[in-house]
Write a protein that holds these residues in place. Structure first.
Motif, PDB file in Angstrom:
ATOM      1  N   ALA A  81       0.685  -1.098  -0.066  1.00  0.00           N
ATOM      2  CA  ALA A  81       0.074   0.004  -0.178  1.00  0.00           C
ATOM      3  C   ALA A  81       1.034   1.215  -0.048  1.00  0.00           C
ATOM      4  CB  ALA A  81      -0.901  -0.015   1.223  1.00  0.00           C
ATOM      5  N   ASP A  82       0.377   2.388  -0.181  1.00  0.00           N
ATOM      6  CA  ASP A  82       1.042   3.894  -0.280  1.00  0.00           C
ATOM      7  C   ASP A  82       1.221   4.300   1.276  1.00  0.00           C
ATOM      8  OD1 ASP A  82       1.032   3.704  -3.025  1.00  0.00           O
ATOM      9  OD2 ASP A  82      -0.673   5.151  -3.192  1.00  0.00           O
ATOM     10  N   TRP A  83       0.362   3.882   2.070  1.00  0.00           N
ATOM     11  CA  TRP A  83       0.434   4.372   3.529  1.00  0.00           C
ATOM     12  C   TRP A  83       0.230   3.127   4.569  1.00  0.00           C
ATOM     13  CZ3 TRP A  83       1.790   9.362   4.877  1.00  0.00           C
ATOM     14  CH2 TRP A  83       2.063  10.209   3.885  1.00  0.00           C
ATOM     15  N   GLY A  84       0.702   3.284   5.917  1.00  0.00           N
ATOM     16  CA  GLY A  84       0.327   2.145   6.555  1.00  0.00           C
ATOM     17  C   GLY A  84       0.898   2.417   8.018  1.00  0.00           C
ATOM     18  N   GLY A  85       0.385   1.481   8.692  1.00  0.00           N
ATOM     19  CA  GLY A  85       1.149   1.950  10.405  1.00  0.00           C
ATOM     20  C   GLY A  85       2.441   1.849  10.543  1.00  0.00           C
ATOM     21  N   CYS A  86       2.856   2.271  11.700  1.00  0.00           N
ATOM     22  CA  CYS A  86       4.382   2.175  12.144  1.00  0.00           C
ATOM     23  C   CYS A  86       4.240   2.086  13.712  1.00  0.00           C
ATOM     24  CB  CYS A  86       5.037   3.265  11.609  1.00  0.00           C
ATOM     25  SG  CYS A  86       6.911   3.620  12.368  1.00  0.00           S
ATOM     26  N   SER A  87       5.028   1.108  14.133  1.00  0.00           N
ATOM     27  CA  SER A  87       4.990   0.903  15.586  1.00  0.00           C
ATOM     28  C   SER A  87       5.388   2.008  16.384  1.00  0.00           C
ATOM     29  CB  SER A  87       5.601  -0.593  15.897  1.00  0.00           C
ATOM     30  OG  SER A  87       6.895  -0.801  15.657  1.00  0.00           O
ATOM     31  N   ILE A  88       5.994   2.983  15.994  1.00  0.00           N
ATOM     32  CA  ILE A  88       6.731   3.929  16.793  1.00  0.00           C
ATOM     33  C   ILE A  88       6.104   5.287  16.499  1.00  0.00           C
ATOM     34  CG2 ILE A  88       9.252   3.066  16.721  1.00  0.00           C
ATOM     35  CD1 ILE A  88       9.789   5.369  15.154  1.00  0.00           C
ATOM     36  N   PHE A  89       5.081   5.315  15.736  1.00  0.00           N
ATOM     37  CA  PHE A  89       4.284   6.452  15.595  1.00  0.00           C
ATOM     38  C   PHE A  89       2.774   6.318  15.938  1.00  0.00           C
ATOM     39  CE2 PHE A  89       7.788   7.603  12.718  1.00  0.00           C
ATOM     40  CZ  PHE A  89       8.372   8.778  13.289  1.00  0.00           C
ATOM     41  N   GLY A  90       2.602   5.222  16.786  1.00  0.00           N
ATOM     42  CA  GLY A  90       1.232   5.200  17.311  1.00  0.00           C
ATOM     43  C   GLY A  90       0.061   4.689  16.402  1.00  0.00           C
ATOM     44  N   GLY A  91      -0.818   5.136  16.130  1.00  0.00           N
ATOM     45  CA  GLY A  91      -2.016   4.821  15.437  1.00  0.00           C
ATOM     46  C   GLY A  91      -1.708   5.570  13.897  1.00  0.00           C
ATOM     47  N   ARG A  92      -0.712   6.419  13.820  1.00  0.00           N
ATOM     48  CA  ARG A  92      -0.622   7.360  12.604  1.00  0.00           C
ATOM     49  C   ARG A  92       0.171   6.401  11.470  1.00  0.00           C
ATOM     50  NH1 ARG A  92       1.967  12.295  15.507  1.00  0.00           N
ATOM     51  NH2 ARG A  92       2.722  10.381  16.531  1.00  0.00           N
ATOM     52  N   GLU A  93      -0.404   6.882  10.436  1.00  0.00           N
ATOM     53  CA  GLU A  93       0.391   6.000   9.070  1.00  0.00           C
ATOM     54  C   GLU A  93       1.504   6.667   8.633  1.00  0.00           C
ATOM     55  OE1 GLU A  93      -2.937   5.522   6.410  1.00  0.00           O
ATOM     56  OE2 GLU A  93      -3.361   3.322   7.419  1.00  0.00           O
ATOM     57  N   VAL A  94       2.478   5.982   8.151  1.00  0.00           N
ATOM     58  CA  VAL A  94       3.522   6.615   7.422  1.00  0.00           C
ATOM     59  C   VAL A  94       3.489   6.270   5.927  1.00  0.00           C
ATOM     60  CG1 VAL A  94       4.761   6.704   9.495  1.00  0.00           C
ATOM     61  CG2 VAL A  94       4.943   4.490   8.017  1.00  0.00           C
ATOM     62  N   ASN A  95       4.280   7.082   5.105  1.00  0.00           N
ATOM     63  CA  ASN A  95       4.351   6.609   3.740  1.00  0.00           C
ATOM     64  C   ASN A  95       5.302   5.425   3.390  1.00  0.00           C
ATOM     65  OD1 ASN A  95       5.279   6.876   0.933  1.00  0.00           O
ATOM     66  ND2 ASN A  95       3.770   8.623   0.952  1.00  0.00           N
ATOM     67  N   THR A  96       5.045   4.633   2.656  1.00  0.00           N
ATOM     68  CA  THR A  96       5.868   3.230   2.219  1.00  0.00           C
ATOM     69  C   THR A  96       7.275   3.788   1.633  1.00  0.00           C
ATOM     70  OG1 THR A  96       4.558   2.909   0.559  1.00  0.00           O
ATOM     71  CG2 THR A  96       4.001   1.321   2.425  1.00  0.00           C
ATOM     72  N   LYS A  97       7.129   4.974   1.097  1.00  0.00           N
ATOM     73  CA  LYS A  97       8.560   5.340   0.600  1.00  0.00           C
ATOM     74  C   LYS A  97       9.351   6.147   1.406  1.00  0.00           C
ATOM     75  CE  LYS A  97       6.397   6.009  -4.104  1.00  0.00           C
ATOM     76  NZ  LYS A  97       5.837   7.115  -4.921  1.00  0.00           N
ATOM     77  N   GLY A  98       8.589   6.358   2.601  1.00  0.00           N
ATOM     78  CA  GLY A  98       9.166   7.205   3.836  1.00  0.00           C
ATOM     79  C   GLY A  98      10.525   6.460   4.557  1.00  0.00           C
ATOM     80  N   TRP A  99      10.845   7.443   5.442  1.00  0.00           N
ATOM     81  CA  TRP A  99      12.035   6.910   6.157  1.00  0.00           C
ATOM     82  C   TRP A  99      12.329   7.649   7.600  1.00  0.00           C
ATOM     83  CZ3 TRP A  99      16.783   8.846   8.180  1.00  0.00           C
ATOM     84  CH2 TRP A  99      17.710   7.956   8.516  1.00  0.00           C
ATOM     85  N   CYS A 100      12.978   7.056   8.475  1.00  0.00           N
ATOM     86  CA  CYS A 100      13.188   7.892   9.575  1.00  0.00           C
ATOM     87  C   CYS A 100      14.404   7.203  10.369  1.00  0.00           C
ATOM     88  CB  CYS A 100      11.988   7.896  10.716  1.00  0.00           C
ATOM     89  SG  CYS A 100      11.663   6.568  11.760  1.00  0.00           S
ATOM     90  N   THR A 101      15.066   7.772  11.284  1.00  0.00           N
ATOM     91  CA  THR A 101      16.328   7.278  11.756  1.00  0.00           C
ATOM     92  C   THR A 101      16.134   5.757  12.743  1.00  0.00           C
ATOM     93  OG1 THR A 101      15.967   8.577  13.704  1.00  0.00           O
ATOM     94  CG2 THR A 101      17.375   9.503  12.168  1.00  0.00           C
ATOM     95  N   ALA A 102      14.814   5.376  12.921  1.00  0.00           N
ATOM     96  CA  ALA A 102      14.746   4.031  13.603  1.00  0.00           C
ATOM     97  C   ALA A 102      14.460   3.120  12.627  1.00  0.00           C
ATOM     98  CB  ALA A 102      13.451   4.170  14.486  1.00  0.00           C
ATOM     99  N   TRP A 103      14.861   3.299  11.410  1.00  0.00           N
ATOM    100  CA  TRP A 103      14.563   2.374  10.182  1.00  0.00           C
ATOM    101  C   TRP A 103      15.484   1.194  10.627  1.00  0.00           C
ATOM    102  CZ3 TRP A 103      17.751  -0.785   7.221  1.00  0.00           C
ATOM    103  CH2 TRP A 103      17.293  -1.424   6.395  1.00  0.00           C
ATOM    104  N   ALA A 104      14.837  -0.200  10.633  1.00  0.00           N
ATOM    105  CA  ALA A 104      15.717  -1.361  10.792  1.00  0.00           C
ATOM    106  C   ALA A 104      15.237  -2.389   9.619  1.00  0.00           C
ATOM    107  CB  ALA A 104      15.191  -1.988  12.253  1.00  0.00           C
ATOM    108  N   SER A 105      16.056  -3.232   9.139  1.00  0.00           N
ATOM    109  CA  SER A 105      15.679  -3.999   8.035  1.00  0.00           C
ATOM    110  C   SER A 105      14.764  -5.192   8.531  1.00  0.00           C
ATOM    111  CB  SER A 105      16.936  -4.893   7.743  1.00  0.00           C
ATOM    112  OG  SER A 105      16.673  -5.805   6.765  1.00  0.00           O
ATOM    113  N   ALA A 106      13.664  -5.255   7.438  1.00  0.00           N
ATOM    114  CA  ALA A 106      12.525  -6.267   7.623  1.00  0.00           C
ATOM    115  C   ALA A 106      13.122  -7.835   7.266  1.00  0.00           C
ATOM    116  CB  ALA A 106      11.366  -5.899   7.196  1.00  0.00           C
TER     117      ALA A 106
END
Ligand code: SF4
Length: 107
Positions: A81-106
């Motif tokens: 999908a284009d947007w979805g949940g992230c465990s560090i940002f609570g109920g807010r969705e992040v862009n799947t093309k996005g990035w932040c400093t907590a990135w960890a390889s899936a």
């Protein structure tokens, strides 16, 4: 007979009632869908700023090659999908093309 008109009214009343009962779950679903629609994280959000979140990893000078939310272990949404949940940002969705400093390889 005088009963005919009251029978007719009664049938009309019962039909209307049945229609209302049938429509209620649909209204609940539509209302529920709106109520639970996830809010999207904005880049101006204080937590997003602290984590240097960007909607597009290409706009970050810190993101490693190929790193984005869609391949992050902390992403909880549908990875196609284009947007979805992230465990560090609570109920807010992040862009799947996005990035932040907590990135960890899936992977
Ligand atoms: S933790 Fe992962 S999924 Fe969440 S915003 Fe950062 S990079 Fe994206």
């Amino acid at each position: 007979m005088s009963n005919n008109s009251s029978d007719f009214s009664r049938r009309k009343f019962l039909k209307a009632g049945a229609a209302a009962v049938a429509a209620a779950p649909v209204a609940a679903l539509v209302g529920g869908g709106t109520a639970f629609a996830a809010e999207r994280l904005t880049k101006d959000d204080p937590q997003a700023k602290a984590m240097k979140y960007v909607h597009d990893a290409a706009n970050s000078d810190q993101a490693g090659d190929g790193e984005n939310c869609a391949n992050c272990a902390l992403y909880t949404g549908d990875r196609s999908a284009d947007w979805g949940g992230c465990s560090i940002f609570g109920g807010r969705e992040v862009n799947t093309k996005g990035w932040c400093t907590a990135w960890a390889s899936a992977g």
